[in-house]
Design a protein around this motif. Structure first.
Motif, PDB file in Angstrom:
ATOM      1  N   CYS A  83      25.207 -12.665 -19.775  1.00  0.00           N
ATOM      2  CA  CYS A  83      23.846 -12.906 -20.221  1.00  0.00           C
ATOM      3  C   CYS A  83      23.392 -11.830 -21.202  1.00  0.00           C
ATOM      4  N   TYR A  84      24.313 -11.234 -21.835  1.00  0.00           N
ATOM      5  CA  TYR A  84      24.088 -10.122 -22.734  1.00  0.00           C
ATOM      6  C   TYR A  84      23.936 -10.617 -24.166  1.00  0.00           C
ATOM      7  N   LYS A  85      22.974 -10.097 -24.886  1.00  0.00           N
ATOM      8  CA  LYS A  85      22.877 -10.381 -26.326  1.00  0.00           C
ATOM      9  C   LYS A  85      23.971  -9.554 -27.021  1.00  0.00           C
ATOM     10  N   ILE A  86      25.208  -9.881 -26.706  1.00  0.00           N
ATOM     11  CA  ILE A  86      26.292  -8.961 -27.018  1.00  0.00           C
ATOM     12  C   ILE A  86      26.521  -8.807 -28.510  1.00  0.00           C
ATOM     13  N   LYS A  87      26.395  -9.895 -29.239  1.00  0.00           N
ATOM     14  CA  LYS A  87      26.659  -9.801 -30.680  1.00  0.00           C
ATOM     15  C   LYS A  87      25.613  -8.954 -31.381  1.00  0.00           C
ATOM     16  N   ALA A  88      24.357  -9.186 -31.019  1.00  0.00           N
ATOM     17  CA  ALA A  88      23.279  -8.418 -31.648  1.00  0.00           C
ATOM     18  C   ALA A  88      23.419  -6.941 -31.313  1.00  0.00           C
ATOM     19  N   TRP A  89      23.752  -6.663 -30.081  1.00  0.00           N
ATOM     20  CA  TRP A  89      23.887  -5.280 -29.638  1.00  0.00           C
ATOM     21  C   TRP A  89      25.094  -4.610 -30.308  1.00  0.00           C
ATOM     22  N   ARG A  90      26.199  -5.326 -30.374  1.00  0.00           N
ATOM     23  CA  ARG A  90      27.389  -4.798 -31.035  1.00  0.00           C
ATOM     24  C   ARG A  90      27.078  -4.474 -32.501  1.00  0.00           C
ATOM     25  N   SER A 111      11.543  -2.441 -13.296  1.00  0.00           N
ATOM     26  CA  SER A 111      10.274  -3.174 -13.283  1.00  0.00           C
ATOM     27  C   SER A 111      10.271  -4.377 -14.206  1.00  0.00           C
ATOM     28  N   GLU A 112      11.179  -4.403 -15.179  1.00  0.00           N
ATOM     29  CA  GLU A 112      11.178  -5.540 -16.100  1.00  0.00           C
ATOM     30  C   GLU A 112      11.743  -6.808 -15.464  1.00  0.00           C
ATOM     31  N   LEU A 113      12.448  -6.625 -14.354  1.00  0.00           N
ATOM     32  CA  LEU A 113      13.088  -7.775 -13.718  1.00  0.00           C
ATOM     33  C   LEU A 113      12.209  -8.313 -12.593  1.00  0.00           C
ATOM     34  N   ARG A 114      11.161  -9.003 -12.998  1.00  0.00           N
ATOM     35  CA  ARG A 114      10.194  -9.511 -12.043  1.00  0.00           C
ATOM     36  C   ARG A 114      10.076 -11.004 -12.291  1.00  0.00           C
ATOM     37  N   TYR A 115      10.128 -11.828 -11.214  1.00  0.00           N
ATOM     38  CA  TYR A 115      10.385 -13.249 -11.449  1.00  0.00           C
ATOM     39  C   TYR A 115       9.192 -14.170 -11.278  1.00  0.00           C
ATOM     40  N   ASN A 116       8.191 -13.772 -10.534  1.00  0.00           N
ATOM     41  CA  ASN A 116       7.105 -14.732 -10.378  1.00  0.00           C
ATOM     42  C   ASN A 116       5.760 -14.234 -10.876  1.00  0.00           C
ATOM     43  N   SER A 117       5.738 -13.100 -11.526  1.00  0.00           N
ATOM     44  CA  SER A 117       4.472 -12.590 -12.045  1.00  0.00           C
ATOM     45  C   SER A 117       4.793 -11.536 -13.094  1.00  0.00           C
ATOM     46  N   LEU A 118       3.766 -11.022 -13.712  1.00  0.00           N
ATOM     47  CA  LEU A 118       3.937  -9.927 -14.656  1.00  0.00           C
ATOM     48  C   LEU A 118       4.529  -8.717 -13.959  1.00  0.00           C
ATOM     49  N   PRO A 119       5.187  -7.845 -14.708  1.00  0.00           N
ATOM     50  CA  PRO A 119       5.511  -6.559 -14.093  1.00  0.00           C
ATOM     51  C   PRO A 119       4.211  -5.875 -13.680  1.00  0.00           C
ATOM     52  N   ILE A 120       4.252  -5.177 -12.596  1.00  0.00           N
ATOM     53  CA  ILE A 120       3.068  -4.460 -12.120  1.00  0.00           C
ATOM     54  C   ILE A 120       2.843  -3.231 -12.999  1.00  0.00           C
ATOM     55  N   LEU A 180      17.819 -12.117 -19.421  1.00  0.00           N
ATOM     56  CA  LEU A 180      18.274 -11.488 -18.187  1.00  0.00           C
ATOM     57  C   LEU A 180      17.383 -11.927 -17.022  1.00  0.00           C
ATOM     58  N   ARG A 181      16.086 -11.954 -17.274  1.00  0.00           N
ATOM     59  CA  ARG A 181      15.126 -12.297 -16.238  1.00  0.00           C
ATOM     60  C   ARG A 181      15.337 -13.742 -15.770  1.00  0.00           C
ATOM     61  N   THR A 182      15.482 -14.642 -16.732  1.00  0.00           N
ATOM     62  CA  THR A 182      15.706 -16.049 -16.395  1.00  0.00           C
ATOM     63  C   THR A 182      17.001 -16.200 -15.597  1.00  0.00           C
ATOM     64  N   HIS A 183      18.014 -15.508 -16.071  1.00  0.00           N
ATOM     65  CA  HIS A 183      19.331 -15.585 -15.467  1.00  0.00           C
ATOM     66  C   HIS A 183      19.310 -15.034 -14.037  1.00  0.00           C
ATOM     67  N   PHE A 184      18.716 -13.867 -13.878  1.00  0.00           N
ATOM     68  CA  PHE A 184      18.659 -13.224 -12.563  1.00  0.00           C
ATOM     69  C   PHE A 184      17.775 -14.018 -11.593  1.00  0.00           C
ATOM     70  N   LYS A 185      16.707 -14.555 -12.142  1.00  0.00           N
ATOM     71  CA  LYS A 185      15.801 -15.357 -11.317  1.00  0.00           C
ATOM     72  C   LYS A 185      16.553 -16.548 -10.730  1.00  0.00           C
ATOM     73  N   SER A 226      25.848  -8.459 -10.911  1.00  0.00           N
ATOM     74  CA  SER A 226      27.110  -8.602 -11.629  1.00  0.00           C
ATOM     75  C   SER A 226      27.888  -9.868 -11.276  1.00  0.00           C
ATOM     76  N   ILE A 227      27.569 -10.482 -10.159  1.00  0.00           N
ATOM     77  CA  ILE A 227      28.346 -11.672  -9.778  1.00  0.00           C
ATOM     78  C   ILE A 227      27.974 -12.826 -10.722  1.00  0.00           C
ATOM     79  N   PRO A 228      28.958 -13.456 -11.341  1.00  0.00           N
ATOM     80  CA  PRO A 228      28.639 -14.543 -12.275  1.00  0.00           C
ATOM     81  C   PRO A 228      27.988 -15.712 -11.540  1.00  0.00           C
ATOM     82  N   ILE A 229      27.063 -16.340 -12.204  1.00  0.00           N
ATOM     83  CA  ILE A 229      26.262 -17.388 -11.539  1.00  0.00           C
ATOM     84  C   ILE A 229      27.155 -18.526 -11.035  1.00  0.00           C
TER      85      ILE A 229
END
Lengths: 471, 471
Positions: B117-124, B280-289, B365-370, B447-450
């Motif tokens: 779920c990495y923006k790998i090309k942009a980051w590279r 804190s950025e990985l929050r799934y049902n509301s804004l980060p606190i 990442l958030r969508t994926h982790f959620k 880290s476990i693939p979905i």
């Protein structure tokens, strides 16, 4: 009063959430006050009820409001409501501003490399290859607190061949720079039970780490062939920091007699020697001198190396080699501390070394620096030999110049600066500042491009002529 | 006896140098003994005279031999000649060996990301662009000890928008990881005058840094909505480490009432709060606190962030935000300490953030982790709701599971391992180990693939069924 801006990029629920929160924090909404129902608020502001529910949920999760079953939402009882201050204004006072005209100046600074002599393509390829490799692997740096085994193996072999250092990969710790290596040493030992002694003059960046860690610091004077050994005899339980291959900044080489005497001192007085071998690969008329570690049979030497001088100061990779006897202490203190160097850089460096490109790069660098060094020294000797003394040893990327002049260091530097030449003070390296000769400057030649040296040296020699006595 | 191997890759002069040196160190050649002339030695071994001259010069430079004008070379008087020990044999006991079959295991570990779920090309591209940029510039990391200004500016804006953190770039220090940030705090303060308190359970990697720096460590128990505030009242001159947005490892959110009470405590008792906002950025049902720092009006909060959870644990970039009032102390101690993060990585990260790719990556990442989180939680609740309790808050990349069982943590982990499932202990995070519930485990899903989760959870649920009581 809540203002909902439907044209804003900020989601509606976030606008609502922010404004209610501010009203609670500022005291406009008070404890136990009932909030409008989600239905009412949605109608009042012509927004969807879900938007209000989202905002209320967030406020509830954070404890600003509470829902009382069936009855609605109420402001929480908060004991202390601080006033809201405005955003701080930003100041950049402590940052260096880079100006364009920096390149019209002949800068004889120390500590950097001229990238023209870099195996840049090979190194870039190692970086991208490593990046591609690591993205398939995972959190290697968490799993190898001392650094990746492959790099430590490679380094162990390299150090043995190039510097005579005898160590297993287990004794090597990869760090993000010289000072990080020192902080590990400062932590393994303790300022309560150990003294820190270092050569004077010596590297101020070393001094600062042990000062930071509350060590008593004993300066040991340096003479032509290294530190004054008799000064050590009164020191027990001492960590002694020295640069035997190339004394920084004076440039001398520690003689073998002194090396043996220092090892002897360490063995008899519970001393440890911190051998900083920062630029030993840059030696121009002979082999690098074998390290002190290589002749220590008593586990008394901690060997420090860095890739800052040989590869790039920006790489932020250095290492230390601990005697086996110190490993249990290190592991006890650092068991849960992660390596601070990204694995993909460690993999890149390993590949760069194993492919032979590192050695090629060092050879190129050596040839290149040697040319620059000899060019500068020859010009100095030909034109001003009676006005100056050069301290150094055909090594590294800097030397110290003593000038026959009454001016002090800052005045000398200012006079050079008037001719667009940057040279550097040496007094910052003295612990006993009063011992520092007034008439010395540090001249580095690592980063100045070779094609600028002739022109730069013309201005350099003119300045020397202006400021020095004629004998 | 000297053996010259003309077929060896080692230069002849180096072979000669090494062997004479060994003979001196081992005592075969004794003090003041005359060496053969360069001409004799060259003839004896059928090598060029220059080769011998090179070897002798090196030995002389290092102080092993001396030349006496006209008379030839003599062995130096060395006071102490240590015996030569054999090379150490290498052991790899402390290193993890990576085996190929690691991928057949369903590993619910914490702290890593699934690179799918990495923006790998942009980051590279940011990395290679930055590399190309930096190679034309120079030693930026030496000139900006707090980190590059561009990155600090970008971060200052980002933190304000995303976390409400109010700070100027001057207050930000870029570091090579969470623990490096903590070591700066440990150094700015002093273990003699300050106490370190931390939530219990809490992150063991935090504990280790303050222990290393000889601080007294006070554990503060954690209840459902964060630490027990009354416990603080007896503490003065204390650094309090907490994870308000997502208590590690228990997953609770610190309520606003407690936040205000803690700020109040700090203001009245000369306390400082170390707010670790690690995920804190990985929050799934509301804004980060919003952060604690954002409601602190008294300069009592030191804010810590990292890119380890949001971008890559291998990047080794974290940061801290100091209150303005602590900056003079920081500068005094860290004036001469270089930034430990390579500039080209700082430039890459700046570009990644400014281009919007970082925000896109976080959203992905958030969508994926959620998805992963909800999938796992739903399966757990549907199948085993009466046997377990889930501790967490729809946040981050892990949760804690309490199981109705008599087994202890290691036994639980072993039972899972038999079914090829890796889960992790929580007792390592407790300072008061005896307080740690025996029946808890930590489940990470970063880290476990979905696509492995369904199959993994089947085995997971089977194991749960085997080991838990039926109520």
């Amino acid at each position: 009063m809540i203002i909902i801006d439907t044209k804003s990029k900020i989601p509606l629920y976030e606008q609502l959430y922010q404004q209610i929160k501010e009203q609670i924090l500022s005291g406009q909404l008070t404890a136990n006050q009932k909030l409008p129902t989600t239905r009412e608020l949605a109608a009042d502001y012509m927004i969807s009820r879900n938007t209000v529910i989202n905002a209320y949920s967030q406020l509830e999760v954070e404890g600003f409001i509470k829902s009382i079953g069936g009855s609605g939402y109420y402001v929480e009882q908060l004991n202390f409501v601080p006033p809201i201050s405005p955003n701080p204004s930003f100041s950049y006072a402590n940052d260096i501003v880079y100006t364009e005209n920096i390149h019209s100046i002949y800068d004889f600074q120390y500590g950097d490399l001229d990238y023209n002599c870099y195996k840049i393509k090979a190194w870039r390829k190692c970086i991208t290859d490593a990046f591609d490799k690591i993205s398939l692997q995972t959190k290697l740096s968490y799993d190898s607190p001392q650094g990746l085994l492959d790099l430590r193996r490679t380094l162990s072999n390299y150090l043995y061949i190039s510097r005579g250092v005898k160590c297993s990969p287990d004794q090597i710790i990869i760090t993000s720079g010289h000072q990080y290596s020192l902080s590990i040493i400062a932590n393994i030992f303790s300022s309560e039970n150990w003294i820190f002694a270092m050569e004077d003059p010596g590297y101020n960046g070393t001094h600062t780490i042990f000062k930071q860690n509350n060590y008593s610091i004993i300066p040991v004077p340096v003479e032509n062939d290294g530190i004054l050994v008799p000064e050590l005899q009164q020191l027990q339980n001492t960590l002694l920091y020295i640069t035997p291959s190339h004394q920084f900044p004076m440039g001398s080489i520690l003689s073998i007699a002194k090396r043996l005497a220092i090892l002897n001192w360490a063995g008899n007085n519970n001393g440890y020697i911190i051998e900083d071998d920062y630029d030993s690969e840059l030696r121009y008329n002979s082999l690098p001198i074998a390290s002190l570690q290589s002749i220590d049979r008593n586990n008394r030497t901690i060997y420090l190396g860095t890739f800052s001088k040989s590869l790039s100061p920006d790489l932020r990779i250095a290492f230390l080699v601990l005697p086996e006897t110190l490993l249990p202490l290190y592991r006890e203190k650092y068991q849960l501390v992660n390596c601070s160097v990204p694995s993909f850089l460690q993999i890149a460096l390993t590949d760069f070394m194993l492919s032979g490109n590192y050695q090629k790069h060092i050879n190129t660098l050596r040839t290149h620096f040697k040319k620059k060094y000899r060019l500068i020294i020859n010009l100095l000797k030909k034109n001003n030999s009676s006005d100056i003394t050069i301290h150094g040893s055909d090594t590294g990327s800097h030397f110290i110049l003593s000038i026959n002049t009454d001016l002090d260091q800052q005045a000398i530097i200012d006079r050079f600066a008037k001719n667009n030449i940057r040279v550097y003070p040496t007094d910052i390296y003295w612990i006993n500042k009063c011992q520092c000769p007034k008439n010395q400057i540090l001249v580095g030649f690592g980063s100045i491009p070779i094609e600028n040296i002739s022109k730069g040296m013309e201005l350099f020699l003119n300045t020397l002529n202006d400021i020095s006595f004629k004998l």
